[in-house]
Write an enzyme that holds these catalytic residues in place. Structure first.
Site, PDB file in Angstrom:
ATOM      1  N   ASP A   1     -41.182  31.377   1.717  1.00 11.31           N
ATOM      2  CA  ASP A   1     -40.164  30.408   2.147  1.00 11.31           C
ATOM      3  C   ASP A   1     -39.084  30.259   1.070  1.00 11.31           C
ATOM      4  O   ASP A   1     -38.073  29.590   1.281  1.00 11.31           O
ATOM      5  CB  ASP A   1     -40.785  29.064   2.535  1.00 11.31           C
ATOM      6  N   SER A   2     -39.262  30.952  -0.059  1.00 12.32           N
ATOM      7  CA  SER A   2     -38.177  31.074  -1.040  1.00 12.32           C
ATOM      8  C   SER A   2     -36.941  31.694  -0.384  1.00 12.32           C
ATOM      9  O   SER A   2     -35.838  31.581  -0.913  1.00 12.32           O
ATOM     10  CB  SER A   2     -38.623  31.926  -2.239  1.00 12.32           C
TER      11      SER A   2
ATOM     12  N   ASP B   1     -45.087  32.908   4.843  1.00 14.62           N
ATOM     13  CA  ASP B   1     -45.281  31.513   4.429  1.00 14.62           C
ATOM     14  C   ASP B   1     -45.180  30.570   5.617  1.00 14.62           C
ATOM     15  O   ASP B   1     -44.297  30.723   6.470  1.00 14.62           O
ATOM     16  CB  ASP B   1     -44.165  31.112   3.449  1.00 14.62           C
TER      17      ASP B   1
ATOM     18  N   LYS C   1     -49.476  32.040   4.466  1.00 16.96           N
ATOM     19  CA  LYS C   1     -49.733  31.348   3.184  1.00 16.96           C
ATOM     20  C   LYS C   1     -49.429  29.867   3.364  1.00 16.96           C
ATOM     21  O   LYS C   1     -48.460  29.509   4.026  1.00 16.96           O
ATOM     22  CB  LYS C   1     -48.894  31.942   2.053  1.00 16.96           C
TER      23      LYS C   1
ATOM     24  N   GLU D   1     -49.195  26.208   1.067  1.00 16.24           N
ATOM     25  CA  GLU D   1     -49.228  25.516  -0.232  1.00 16.24           C
ATOM     26  C   GLU D   1     -50.343  24.486  -0.145  1.00 16.24           C
ATOM     27  O   GLU D   1     -50.254  23.500   0.595  1.00 16.24           O
ATOM     28  CB  GLU D   1     -47.872  24.874  -0.519  1.00 16.24           C
TER      29      GLU D   1
ATOM     30  N   GLU E   1     -49.115  29.325  -9.281  1.00 16.69           N
ATOM     31  CA  GLU E   1     -47.725  29.323  -9.758  1.00 16.69           C
ATOM     32  C   GLU E   1     -47.549  28.334 -10.919  1.00 16.69           C
ATOM     33  O   GLU E   1     -47.997  27.182 -10.866  1.00 16.69           O
ATOM     34  CB  GLU E   1     -46.773  28.931  -8.609  1.00 16.69           C
TER      35      GLU E   1
END
Ligand code: KIV
Length: 275
Positions: free
Chosen positions: A49-50, A88, A118, A120, A187
């Site tokens: 999602d970056s 993501d 993915k 978080e 991270e």
């Protein structure tokens, strides 16, 4: 039969089997031509999602939508052949409850053809992870610095610098692994914490700003290619594409303005009449 179905992609088993072995090579990808260039070299392509910040110019990943992730996921699947592709889940698409997480994860998998999602993973997300895995969705966790939590944290900050924060990150990683995550991104943490988590969990850990103590590494491709004038301390730039791109744009502009482009070889001419 399509090219896609003829070639064998890496599977979740290949990724899980990398624990403690040769480090996994992971990069972000958001479009088909870049995915095609990265694919032969990568074990995992992450449609992160970056993309919101890197491609769409958003100030954080919070504004990223399901539609954006699906569109970029489809492009990366079209461009790649052998890498394991993870997409993501964007902010707001999985936190409410396990049903919301499954509906959105299933949509991402159906509409992109990717192999995993993915999440978080704060401690609460363990429930979502096990719910997805039990229903056929492989899940990669993500602990330490969690960019989607930027508004709670007040900025992007390395994690695990106090004892309580450290314990929390270890607990989150353990919870994700116990819930069935096949790999976990770590991270923005110090080396000893990354080493502790990597020793603790049975699935591979993939570090970004988390030292060489992890089972693999991931970088944002645009950072690694030198497309931005600022990158975090943990990035190594393997190219200076910013200079290449702006040099090419300047040369093109000069050629257009001085009528050196297009030349004879770049111009169509009438076909000779057939005899
Ligand atoms: O969104 C992303 O690109 C990521 C990586 C930085 C791990 O989550």
């Amino acid at each position: 039969m399509s090219k896609q179905s003829q070639t064998a992609r890496k599977t979740v088993k290949d990724i899980a089997a990398a624990k403690g072995g040769t480090p996994l090579v992971c990069l972000t990808a958001y479009d088909a031509p870049t995915a095609a260039l990265l694919d032969p070299h990568a074990d995992v392509l992450l449609v992160g999602d970056s993309v919101g910040m890197v491609v769409h110019g958003l100030p954080s990943t919070v504004g990223v939508t399901m539609e954006m992730m699906i569109l970029h996921g489809q492009a990366v699947m079209r461009g790649s052949q052998q890498a394991f592709v993870v997409v993501d889940m964007p902010f707001g698409s999985y936190e409410t409850n396990a049903d919301q997480a499954f509906l959105n994860a299933a949509r991402i998998m159906k509409e992109t053809g990717c192999q995993a999602v993915k999440i978080e993973s704060g401690a609460y997300a363990a429930h979502q992870i096990s719910h997805l895995v039990e229903r056929g969705v492989p899940v990669m966790g993500h602990v330490g610095l969690r960019p989607q939590a930027i508004n709670v944290e007040g900025g992007f900050r390395a994690k695990g610098r106090t004892v309580s924060e450290r314990d929390r990150v270890v607990a989150e990683a353990r919870a994700a692994a116990d819930a069935g995550a096949f790999a976990i991104v770590i991270e923005g943490v110090a080396e000893d914490l990354a080493a502790e988590i990597t020793a603790e969990v049975s699935c591979p850990t993939i570090g970004i700003g988390a030292s060489a103590a992890c089972d693999g590494q991931i970088l944002v491709t645009h950072d690694m290619l030198g497309l931005f004038d600022w990158t975090p301390k943990f990035v190594r730039q393997y190219a200076d594409l910013a200079s290449v791109v702006s040099g090419a744009a300047a040369a093109y502009a000069e050629d257009v303005r001085t009528r050196r482009f297009p030349g004879k070889t770049e111009t169509y001419s009438l076909r000779k009449p057939e005899a």
